[in-house]
Structures are given as C-alpha cells and as structure tokens.
Design a protein around this motif. Structure first.
Motif, PDB file in Angstrom:
ATOM      1  N   SER A  85      49.966 -22.086 -23.583  1.00  0.00           N
ATOM      2  CA  SER A  85      49.746 -21.310 -24.821  1.00  0.00           C
ATOM      3  C   SER A  85      48.362 -21.469 -25.440  1.00  0.00           C
ATOM      4  O   SER A  85      48.163 -21.149 -26.598  1.00  0.00           O
ATOM      5  CB  SER A  85      50.782 -21.635 -25.897  1.00  0.00           C
ATOM      6  N   ARG A  86      47.396 -21.972 -24.716  1.00  0.00           N
ATOM      7  CA  ARG A  86      46.033 -22.090 -25.257  1.00  0.00           C
ATOM      8  C   ARG A  86      45.179 -20.893 -24.875  1.00  0.00           C
ATOM      9  O   ARG A  86      44.028 -20.799 -25.280  1.00  0.00           O
ATOM     10  CB  ARG A  86      45.351 -23.348 -24.714  1.00  0.00           C
ATOM     11  N   GLY A  87      45.694 -20.030 -24.013  1.00  0.00           N
ATOM     12  CA  GLY A  87      44.905 -18.862 -23.605  1.00  0.00           C
ATOM     13  C   GLY A  87      44.070 -19.086 -22.364  1.00  0.00           C
ATOM     14  O   GLY A  87      43.305 -18.210 -21.960  1.00  0.00           O
ATOM     15  N   VAL A  88      44.194 -20.266 -21.760  1.00  0.00           N
ATOM     16  CA  VAL A  88      43.466 -20.532 -20.512  1.00  0.00           C
ATOM     17  C   VAL A  88      44.105 -19.681 -19.413  1.00  0.00           C
ATOM     18  O   VAL A  88      45.330 -19.542 -19.355  1.00  0.00           O
ATOM     19  CB  VAL A  88      43.555 -22.043 -20.151  1.00  0.00           C
ATOM     20  N   SER A  89      43.276 -19.095 -18.530  1.00  0.00           N
ATOM     21  CA  SER A  89      43.824 -18.231 -17.480  1.00  0.00           C
ATOM     22  C   SER A  89      44.238 -19.020 -16.248  1.00  0.00           C
ATOM     23  O   SER A  89      45.293 -18.777 -15.663  1.00  0.00           O
ATOM     24  CB  SER A  89      42.785 -17.180 -17.069  1.00  0.00           C
ATOM     25  N   LEU A  90      43.368 -19.929 -15.797  1.00  0.00           N
ATOM     26  CA  LEU A  90      43.626 -20.662 -14.554  1.00  0.00           C
ATOM     27  C   LEU A  90      43.393 -22.144 -14.772  1.00  0.00           C
ATOM     28  O   LEU A  90      42.452 -22.524 -15.472  1.00  0.00           O
ATOM     29  CB  LEU A  90      42.635 -20.227 -13.468  1.00  0.00           C
ATOM     30  N   ALA A  91      44.226 -22.983 -14.150  1.00  0.00           N
ATOM     31  CA  ALA A  91      43.967 -24.430 -14.165  1.00  0.00           C
ATOM     32  C   ALA A  91      44.218 -24.978 -12.775  1.00  0.00           C
ATOM     33  O   ALA A  91      44.930 -24.365 -11.974  1.00  0.00           O
ATOM     34  CB  ALA A  91      44.865 -25.130 -15.183  1.00  0.00           C
ATOM     35  N   THR A  92      43.607 -26.129 -12.479  1.00  0.00           N
ATOM     36  CA  THR A  92      43.708 -26.680 -11.127  1.00  0.00           C
ATOM     37  C   THR A  92      44.480 -27.991 -11.106  1.00  0.00           C
ATOM     38  O   THR A  92      44.340 -28.824 -12.001  1.00  0.00           O
ATOM     39  CB  THR A  92      42.288 -26.939 -10.548  1.00  0.00           C
ATOM     40  N   ILE A  93      45.282 -28.141 -10.047  1.00  0.00           N
ATOM     41  CA  ILE A  93      46.008 -29.400  -9.843  1.00  0.00           C
ATOM     42  C   ILE A  93      45.864 -29.808  -8.375  1.00  0.00           C
ATOM     43  O   ILE A  93      45.563 -28.991  -7.523  1.00  0.00           O
ATOM     44  CB  ILE A  93      47.516 -29.277 -10.186  1.00  0.00           C
ATOM     45  N   HIS A  94      46.086 -31.080  -8.150  1.00  0.00           N
ATOM     46  CA  HIS A  94      46.125 -31.629  -6.798  1.00  0.00           C
ATOM     47  C   HIS A  94      47.547 -32.062  -6.564  1.00  0.00           C
ATOM     48  O   HIS A  94      48.297 -32.234  -7.492  1.00  0.00           O
ATOM     49  CB  HIS A  94      45.286 -32.914  -6.753  1.00  0.00           C
ATOM     50  N   GLY A  95      47.872 -32.353  -5.321  1.00  0.00           N
ATOM     51  CA  GLY A  95      49.084 -33.136  -5.190  1.00  0.00           C
ATOM     52  C   GLY A  95      50.093 -32.711  -4.176  1.00  0.00           C
ATOM     53  O   GLY A  95      49.942 -31.693  -3.497  1.00  0.00           O
ATOM     54  N   ASN A  96      51.131 -33.528  -4.099  1.00  0.00           N
ATOM     55  CA  ASN A  96      52.225 -33.273  -3.164  1.00  0.00           C
ATOM     56  C   ASN A  96      53.279 -32.392  -3.839  1.00  0.00           C
ATOM     57  O   ASN A  96      53.091 -31.924  -4.970  1.00  0.00           O
ATOM     58  CB  ASN A  96      52.820 -34.596  -2.678  1.00  0.00           C
ATOM     59  N   ASP A  97      54.389 -32.205  -3.154  1.00  0.00           N
ATOM     60  CA  ASP A  97      55.419 -31.303  -3.671  1.00  0.00           C
ATOM     61  C   ASP A  97      55.896 -31.708  -5.070  1.00  0.00           C
ATOM     62  O   ASP A  97      56.037 -30.874  -5.957  1.00  0.00           O
ATOM     63  CB  ASP A  97      56.626 -31.294  -2.720  1.00  0.00           C
ATOM     64  N   ALA A  98      56.167 -33.011  -5.250  1.00  0.00           N
ATOM     65  CA  ALA A  98      56.740 -33.463  -6.529  1.00  0.00           C
ATOM     66  C   ALA A  98      55.773 -33.203  -7.680  1.00  0.00           C
ATOM     67  O   ALA A  98      56.189 -32.806  -8.781  1.00  0.00           O
ATOM     68  CB  ALA A  98      57.082 -34.955  -6.440  1.00  0.00           C
ATOM     69  N   ILE A  99      54.487 -33.407  -7.435  1.00  0.00           N
ATOM     70  CA  ILE A  99      53.490 -33.192  -8.499  1.00  0.00           C
ATOM     71  C   ILE A  99      53.387 -31.692  -8.828  1.00  0.00           C
ATOM     72  O   ILE A  99      53.376 -31.295 -10.000  1.00  0.00           O
ATOM     73  CB  ILE A  99      52.111 -33.752  -8.062  1.00  0.00           C
ATOM     74  N   ILE A 100      53.351 -30.869  -7.795  1.00  0.00           N
ATOM     75  CA  ILE A 100      53.248 -29.422  -8.035  1.00  0.00           C
ATOM     76  C   ILE A 100      54.504 -28.918  -8.761  1.00  0.00           C
ATOM     77  O   ILE A 100      54.417 -28.170  -9.737  1.00  0.00           O
ATOM     78  CB  ILE A 100      53.021 -28.658  -6.710  1.00  0.00           C
ATOM     79  N   ARG A 101      55.660 -29.391  -8.307  1.00  0.00           N
ATOM     80  CA  ARG A 101      56.914 -28.972  -8.952  1.00  0.00           C
ATOM     81  C   ARG A 101      56.923 -29.341 -10.437  1.00  0.00           C
ATOM     82  O   ARG A 101      57.329 -28.552 -11.289  1.00  0.00           O
ATOM     83  CB  ARG A 101      58.096 -29.670  -8.257  1.00  0.00           C
ATOM     84  N   ALA A 102      56.449 -30.546 -10.735  1.00  0.00           N
ATOM     85  CA  ALA A 102      56.428 -31.012 -12.132  1.00  0.00           C
ATOM     86  C   ALA A 102      55.500 -30.127 -12.958  1.00  0.00           C
ATOM     87  O   ALA A 102      55.828 -29.745 -14.087  1.00  0.00           O
ATOM     88  CB  ALA A 102      55.972 -32.471 -12.176  1.00  0.00           C
ATOM     89  N   ALA A 103      54.342 -29.774 -12.386  1.00  0.00           N
ATOM     90  CA  ALA A 103      53.389 -28.923 -13.114  1.00  0.00           C
ATOM     91  C   ALA A 103      53.986 -27.554 -13.395  1.00  0.00           C
ATOM     92  O   ALA A 103      53.764 -26.958 -14.459  1.00  0.00           O
ATOM     93  CB  ALA A 103      52.094 -28.781 -12.303  1.00  0.00           C
ATOM     94  N   MET A 104      54.773 -27.045 -12.448  1.00  0.00           N
ATOM     95  CA  MET A 104      55.363 -25.715 -12.619  1.00  0.00           C
ATOM     96  C   MET A 104      56.321 -25.667 -13.813  1.00  0.00           C
ATOM     97  O   MET A 104      56.507 -24.630 -14.429  1.00  0.00           O
ATOM     98  CB  MET A 104      56.131 -25.298 -11.361  1.00  0.00           C
ATOM     99  N   GLU A 105      56.936 -26.821 -14.133  1.00  0.00           N
ATOM    100  CA  GLU A 105      57.931 -26.857 -15.221  1.00  0.00           C
ATOM    101  C   GLU A 105      57.334 -26.521 -16.577  1.00  0.00           C
ATOM    102  O   GLU A 105      58.003 -25.989 -17.446  1.00  0.00           O
ATOM    103  CB  GLU A 105      58.538 -28.268 -15.312  1.00  0.00           C
ATOM    104  N   THR A 106      56.056 -26.896 -16.794  1.00  0.00           N
ATOM    105  CA  THR A 106      55.489 -26.768 -18.147  1.00  0.00           C
ATOM    106  C   THR A 106      54.344 -25.762 -18.221  1.00  0.00           C
ATOM    107  O   THR A 106      53.695 -25.643 -19.255  1.00  0.00           O
ATOM    108  CB  THR A 106      54.923 -28.133 -18.606  1.00  0.00           C
TER     109      THR A 106
END
Ligand code: C5P
Length: 240
Positions: A85-106
């Motif tokens: 909700s800050r208006g950012v269009s794209l952000a970057t993450i690294h990681g394995n399945d668990a990290i990506i899954r966690a990022a998708m939640e929020t």
C-alpha cells in the motif's frame, strides 16, 4: 520476444544509485521528460529511507524498490508487508520456496520479482560458491520455481531472457540489469559480467531494462536515454 504493450517511457528503469536524496531528485528531474520509471536500491534507501520513494510516486512516476530481501520467511513476510500500500510498483526478493511463499502472503498489490543470479556473477563465481549448474540452467530453474509460487517475474541478465521467454511464456515479467555499453563503465573495472545492450535485451524477451551508471554517470543522461530508446524501438521493429 515478449508481446506485452509497454510504453517506451516505461522500458528503461533508471537506477538511482546515488548517495543523497538531493542528487536522486536532481537526476529524476533531468530524466523525467523521457522516462517514468526509477529504481531505488540499497545505497539511496540507506540515505533517505522512503523520502525519495514517496517523492517519485507523488510526481506520478513508478518505483522499483530493489532491496533484495533475503532472510528467514517470517522476516521477509513482515518486511514485504511494510511496502504494501505504499504505491511501489516492483520489489525484489531472493530465496527458496519458503521465503518466496512468505513474501507472497503480504505483498498486496505490489509486484514481486525474484532475483535469479546476479548479473555480476559469471560461471566461475557459481563454482566458487559450490554450485555446479551453469548460470543459464540456474536462472531457468529459479525462474520456474518463482513463477510456480506466484511471483510476478524475475531479475535476470539479457543473456537468459530469450530462453526464459521461450520456456516460461509471456506471463513472466523479465527485468534486466547489466546494460552496456555506456558512459564511464568501460574502464576495465566494471563489475557487471553478463552484459547486453538495451535493444537486444528487449528484443530477446526482457520487459524492462535497469540502467544505472551508463545514465547516471553520463555528462548528458538524457542523450543516453534517447539513444537507448531508439535502440529499443528499432530492435523491437527488427524482430517483428
Ligand atoms: O550501474 P549499472 O547499470 O550496472 O546498475 C545496475 C543496477 O541494477 C544496480 O542498481 C544493481 O544493484 C541492480 N541489479 C543488478 N543485478 C541484479 C539485480 C539488480 O545489477 N541481479
């Protein structure tokens, strides 16, 4: 190649790798007649936190926030939630399945890109880290996982864009740094290894190119942007 309709002003994401909000704002003001997409990375974020991010968004431009989150899943989940909700269009993450899954939640309406293999890495760097796959195979493997887990896209070099597009289709957003040549980066000390021109990156499948030093260290950044945009337009035309 990809067939997404993207405005030419949104193709180049200018990496604002400078150390103060004042310098970043000056660069945005110089470039905004030609390009509407800017990247805030670690250096500038450490100097200004959200000040420049909010300022760019308030001017009607897009922001890619490149903080490359890499931590335990819970920490990444909560960090990504801070961007929601800050208006950012794209952000970057690294990681394995668990990290990506966690990022998708929020992530809310934020588009998430998984970093595949840094464009400053070559084959020998993977060997030195104990990895046996080729760069291209590792990029493809990580991109496929990221897409399966719901990520919007990946950061990869232009050298892999064609294979990513062919194997993974059009849904995937491909963002490509390592764009060369350009001003003041051909002095033999450049850290980028998997490099490509802006036109070739887009023509072979990238949606956006990320360009830092070739633009920000040029005497005339706008002239470099114009040249790259011309190169992009003619490369897309040549492929069609
Ligand atoms: O100056 P240059 O054009 O090499 O800048 C590339 C930008 O893209 C830098 O801000 C760098 O952090 C970023 N980047 C990259 N490789 C990645 C992800 C981001 O070079 N895999």
């Amino acid at each position: 190649m990809n067939n997404k309709q993207i405005e030419i002003q949104d193709r180049i994401i200018v990496a604002l790798d400078v150390d103060s909000p004042e310098l970043a704002k000056e660069m945005v003001k110089r470039c905004e007649s030609h390009t509407h997409y800017f990247k805030v990375g670690l250096q500038l974020f450490m100097a200004s936190y959200f000040e420049v991010v909010d300022w760019i968004i308030d001017r009607g431009h897009k922001v890619m926030l490149d903080l490359k989150f890499f931590d335990i899943p819970e920490t990444v989940k909560l960090a990504v939630g801070q961007l929601n909700s800050r208006g950012v269009s794209l952000a970057t993450i690294h990681g394995n399945d668990a990290i990506i899954r966690a990022a998708m939640e929020t992530r809310g309406d934020l588009q998430l890109l998984a970093v595949t293999v840094l464009t400053s890495f070559g084959e020998e760097d993977l060997r030195a880290m104990g990895m046996t796959q080729s760069v291209e195979d590792l990029v493809l493997f990580r991109a496929r996982r990221a897409l399966d887990l719901g990520c919007d896209g990946v950061v990869s070099s232009g050298l892999e864009a064609e294979r990513l597009r062919k194997d993974l289709g059009n849904k995937l957003l491909i963002v490509t740094p390592g764009i060369r040549p350009g001003a003041n980066v051909n002095d033999g000390n450049d850290d980028q290894k998997r490099i490509i021109t802006a036109g070739r990156a887009i023509a072979t499948g990238a949606d956006h190119v990320v360009v830092g030093r070739p633009i920000t260290r040029a005497e005339d950044p706008v002239r470099i942007i114009e040249e790259m945009q011309k190169d992009i337009v003619s490369s897309i035309g040549a492929v069609r």
